[in-house]
Design an enzyme around this catalytic site. Sequence first.
Site, mmCIF file in Angstrom:
data_model
loop_
_atom_site.group_PDB
_atom_site.id
_atom_site.type_symbol
_atom_site.label_atom_id
_atom_site.label_comp_id
_atom_site.label_asym_id
_atom_site.label_seq_id
_atom_site.Cartn_x
_atom_site.Cartn_y
_atom_site.Cartn_z
ATOM 1 N N HIS A 135 0.842 -1.207 0.000
ATOM 2 C CA HIS A 135 0.000 0.000 0.000
ATOM 3 C C HIS A 135 0.874 1.252 0.000
ATOM 4 O O HIS A 135 0.637 2.187 -0.787
ATOM 5 C CB HIS A 135 -0.911 -0.028 1.236
ATOM 6 C CG HIS A 135 -1.638 1.244 1.505
ATOM 7 N ND1 HIS A 135 -2.957 1.448 1.149
ATOM 8 C CD2 HIS A 135 -1.233 2.399 2.108
ATOM 9 C CE1 HIS A 135 -3.321 2.668 1.515
ATOM 10 N NE2 HIS A 135 -2.293 3.265 2.104
ATOM 11 N N GLU A 136 1.902 1.281 0.853
ATOM 12 C CA GLU A 136 2.769 2.459 0.940
ATOM 13 C C GLU A 136 3.594 2.647 -0.335
ATOM 14 O O GLU A 136 3.780 3.783 -0.795
ATOM 15 C CB GLU A 136 3.691 2.350 2.156
ATOM 16 C CG GLU A 136 2.974 2.263 3.495
ATOM 17 C CD GLU A 136 1.986 3.394 3.724
ATOM 18 O OE1 GLU A 136 2.205 4.505 3.189
ATOM 19 O OE2 GLU A 136 0.984 3.166 4.426
ATOM 20 N N HIS A 142 1.598 4.395 -2.843
ATOM 21 C CA HIS A 142 1.606 5.862 -2.712
ATOM 22 C C HIS A 142 2.796 6.464 -3.460
ATOM 23 O O HIS A 142 2.673 7.509 -4.116
ATOM 24 C CB HIS A 142 1.683 6.258 -1.237
ATOM 25 C CG HIS A 142 0.375 6.193 -0.519
ATOM 26 N ND1 HIS A 142 -0.774 6.777 -1.013
ATOM 27 C CD2 HIS A 142 0.032 5.616 0.668
ATOM 28 C CE1 HIS A 142 -1.775 6.571 -0.158
ATOM 29 N NE2 HIS A 142 -1.315 5.866 0.857
ATOM 30 N N GLU A 199 -6.043 6.997 -1.117
ATOM 31 C CA GLU A 199 -5.837 5.885 -0.181
ATOM 32 C C GLU A 199 -6.458 4.601 -0.736
ATOM 33 O O GLU A 199 -5.862 3.522 -0.650
ATOM 34 C CB GLU A 199 -6.448 6.218 1.188
ATOM 35 C CG GLU A 199 -5.730 7.314 1.954
ATOM 36 C CD GLU A 199 -4.312 6.929 2.342
ATOM 37 O OE1 GLU A 199 -4.031 5.718 2.489
ATOM 38 O OE2 GLU A 199 -3.482 7.839 2.499
#
Length: 307
Positions: free
Chosen positions: A133-134, A137, A212
Site C-alpha cells: 500500500h505504501e 503511494h 488511499e
Amino acid sequence: MNVGRKLKTLMFLSGTLTIIAEGIITYLIVSIIGIPTIFTAIFLVILWLIQWLIAPYLVGRNTEEVGPGDPLYEIVRKIAMESKVPTPRVFISYEEYPNAFAFGNYITGKRVAVTKPLLDILNQDELEAVLAHEVGHIKHLDVEIGMALGLIPTIIGYVGNFLLFTGWTLLFFAGDEVELILGLAMLAIGGVLFVLTFLLQIFVLWFNRLRESFADFHSATLYKDKAPYLATALAKIQIYAQNIRTDPFTGIIITAPPIKLKENERDAEELVMKWLHEHISPFADILMTHPHPAKRVKMLYSILQGT
C-alpha cells in the site's frame, strides 16, 4: 465498471473539482486584495517548494534507517521491484501508534517508514500487504500531489485563524471605536476564510480518500492473495488504537494494549467480518483523510472476488 476504472474516474472528477474550486476562490481573494495573479502563482510555487524540501525532515524525525540485509528493507525492495519503482529508503519509526507512511522527495529519496508498534502486531503477510500500500503511494506520486492540493486551503486557513485570533484580541482590548470596528472586520473576514477553508478541505479530503483507496487497490492487485491480510492489518490497527489509554491533559500514552497473538488474530478476523456486513453512510468519512475501514475492507474483498 471494475474497481480500478471506477477509482480512476472518481479521482479525475474529484481532482478536477478540487482544482477548479481552489482556482476560483484564490482568484476571487487575490482580485479583491489587488495582488497580480503572476505574483500569487510564484508565491504558491515557492511555498510548495519549501514545504516539499523540509517535509521529509519533519516527518522523518524519531526514525532509524535500515539498509540492505535487514528483513524490512528486503520486503520493501521486493515490493518496489514488482511495482516497477526504485527501492525507497526504509525507516523504522519510534512513534507510539501503529502506522506506516510514505514520504520524501527526489532530493532526500523516497521513503517508507513503519512504526515499531505496527511491526509488533502484524504478521508477515499483513506487513507485506501494508508495505505494498505504501509503495503504491510512491508509485502514484501521492506525496507530491497531496501536498500541492492541500497548499491553498492550508494558507487560507492560517490567514483565517490569524484574523480570528487578532480580531478577538482587538475586541477584548479595544480602547476606542476604531479598534472595535477593526476587530469586528477581522472577525468577519476571518470567519469567511474559515468557511472557505472548510469547503475546500471537503474536496481535498475526498481526493485524499480516493488516493488511499487507490493505494489499497495497488496492494490488492499486486498481491491478490494478500488482500484479506490488508483487511486484518486494518482491523489490528483499529483494535490497538481503541485500547490505547492516554493522559487527557498531555495526550501522552499511559498504557498500550499487550500483544496476545492468538486473541489479536481472532479479534481482527471478527472485526473484518463485522465491517463486511456493516452498512456505512456515504458521508460517514466525509471529514476523514482515509475511507471508513468498512469501505476499504469491502473494496478489498470485491477485488479478491473479481467484481
